[in-house]
Design a protein around this motif. Structure first.
Motif: not given
Lengths: 349, 349
Positions: A4, A20, A30, A308
């Protein structure tokens, strides 16, 4: 790990970090690329127990701003959150990138570091527009502003394969965005693209689509250059926003309307959900060898989480490998001599 | 006499005849160009006493359809309602033309028969967009789909002079429609036009405007090529229409919402009036030597009446002569050598 670009976006890193965290709570691994101190502080502020989640920080010292000129910045800022995130995927340390930052820079970094699918001339941002029924997949929405007819032909193929694979369409109806539905309408680019698409027997080309009719289910794939696509998408967003502001002004001007609206506010609920680009707007950069999802600069926490989750799911499904394989088969297929009308018709063979 | 292309438009001649009748009742002298029998029948049906009104029929046998290819048709159909109406103005028999027909054909006929203002390279359709406060004059909205930077520079001047003369603006803020507000954004055309506009000291250029921000009062004139302008205008129209349909669907699905909406329907009234392009959408073709107003193909009777009233008023004010005089003074003004950066900077002198 999904990489990310934690410093990218109008409200980064606050929103990216929160997005996130929500995704990590669902088990998604992540990597946050960005300034270590800032990200740690944001993470701690949002969730003091963040270290128990599958989150890691990959420190980088630079950031590419929304206002910075993409190609120059990608070359110069090798230690920016975006370039490092893209590089991590190119190096096999991450499986996909999500960025809500400078989309031009994402395009440049994606093209340079991830590479294009064989035969693909330019990448395209492809996204579903929220139409009333059915689907409308649009490409390009802003990746390649200056296009040749051959690029638009490839965008059509990208949409064709996307709808086939993601939604099981057998023969998606492909249309060109034009200033009128008539066959003679369009810029020179549209007219030449029309000729190319008309010649292909492996897709269903239904002609020109006027911007006024985009919501009416007349096509499944809408093809345009990145400039026109961006104007279309952002005009639709601006118009919706304007309508809500205007309606709100009317309501605020009268107590009676305020009461009425309070009782009837549900009327707008579904609409607001369907058309909320702050929560939904992200798009894959099609034509690249690895998965790069570009989100709106104004993305909400929710949109980052969604992007995500989507990236994670696409990676698990091995979507891009399958997609690129089928796309390449359309691109690299030499067309029968009789259909092309070109002397260089075997250029792909 | 105002020349009306009575056969032009999606709902012609029914709507054009009714629109003309309303305008004629206000004393406006109108020449209806079209099939004599059909027009007489329509006139009689709408008002058996129509012969007392300042209306005349100028019989022509051909019609240019909305789907027909403009340039070829203008050349071939010399006896079409559009070509004859434009010719009447060129010959001095009428003072202005109103057409809701094929706008491409109106452009071709206007350019060929009326001629362009000295120095003007391409005409533009210019129109006010209904923004919340202030004004936003946009050009081009569909006349010239493929543009050079020099055309866009001239469209900027057209808008500049229009706002100065019609609304008394001293220094209208001129912006370029682009895929982002940043200076580096835009297609090659936009970037090159940006350079040209930035160099002019006689206008106020404020940079790029993103399509999402068109309603926000950040500029007074929005410059774009006819393709992008058309996409923007029609996306806005389509989005509004879609929103009303969606809201109506929600309301229709529930008796409670129906009651609520009945009590609060006034919330939408002003909005619907402001943004109703069927009733308002007409635009002058700027850069021509005579007045040509192009109305939407889907114009209502009310829009035709409005366009005729507007044409009559502009003629009485001698608007176009003044406008073209000032426009020509901007176009033909040689710029100081130091500002142009071109070797051929004296091409207008």
């Amino acid at each position: 790990m999904i990489a990310l670009d934690a410093m990218g976006g109008d409200r980064a890193p606050n929103i990216t970090v929160r997005g996130a965290l929500s995704a990590a709570r669902r088990g998604i691994v992540i990597g946050l690329f960005g300034d270590k101190d800032i990200l740690e502080a944001e993470l701690f502020k949002a969730d003091p127990a963040w270290e128990k989640l599958p989150l890691s920080i990959i420190p980088c010292l630079q950031t590419i701003g929304m206002d910075e000129e993409p190609s120059r910045m990608v070359m110069r800022k090798k230690d920016s959150s975006l370039v490092r995130a893209v590089q991590a995927v190119a190096d096999g340390q991450a499986t996909a990138i999500v960025s809500a930052g400078n989309s031009g820079a994402a395009l440049v970094a994606g093209t340079l570091l991830l590479g294009r699918v064989d035969g693909i001339e330019r990448p395209a941002l492809g996204m579903m527009l929220p139409v009333r029924q059915g689907h409308l997949f649009c490409a390009d929405l802003g990746a390649t502003t200056d296009c040749k007819p051959e690029y638009l032909e490839q965008f059509a193929l990208m949409g064709h394969v996307y709808l086939k694979q993601r939604l099981g369409y057998k023969q998606p109806r492909i249309a060109l965005l034009a200033n009128g539905h008539e066959a003679y309408k369009g810029s020179i680019l549209v007219k030449k693209s029309y000729e190319l698409l008309e010649k292909r027997s492996d897709i269903t080309f239904v002609g020109n689509l006027e911007a006024r009719d985009i919501f009416q289910g007349k096509a499944d794939v809408l093809v345009c250059d990145g400039f026109a696509g961006n104007i279309m998408l952002k005009t639709a967003q601006g118009t919706m926003q304007e309508m809500f502001i205007r309606i709100k002004q009317e309501i605020d001007a009268s107590l009676w309307y305020k009461i009425i609206f309070f009782c009837g506010r549900g009327i707008f609920d579904r609409f607001k959900t369907d058309y909320n680009y702050r929560d939904q707007g992200f798009a894959p950069m099609l034509g690249l060898r690895h998965l790069l999802l570009v989100a709106h600069g104004c993305s909400s926490e929710h949109a980052i989480t969604n992007a995500l989750i989507c990236a994670d799911q696409l990676v698990k499904e091995q979507f891009l490998a399958k997609y690129n394989r089928e796309l390449a088969s359309y691109i690299n297929q030499p067309m029968p001599l009789s259909q092309t009308g070109y002397s260089d018709n075997l250029r792909f063979s």
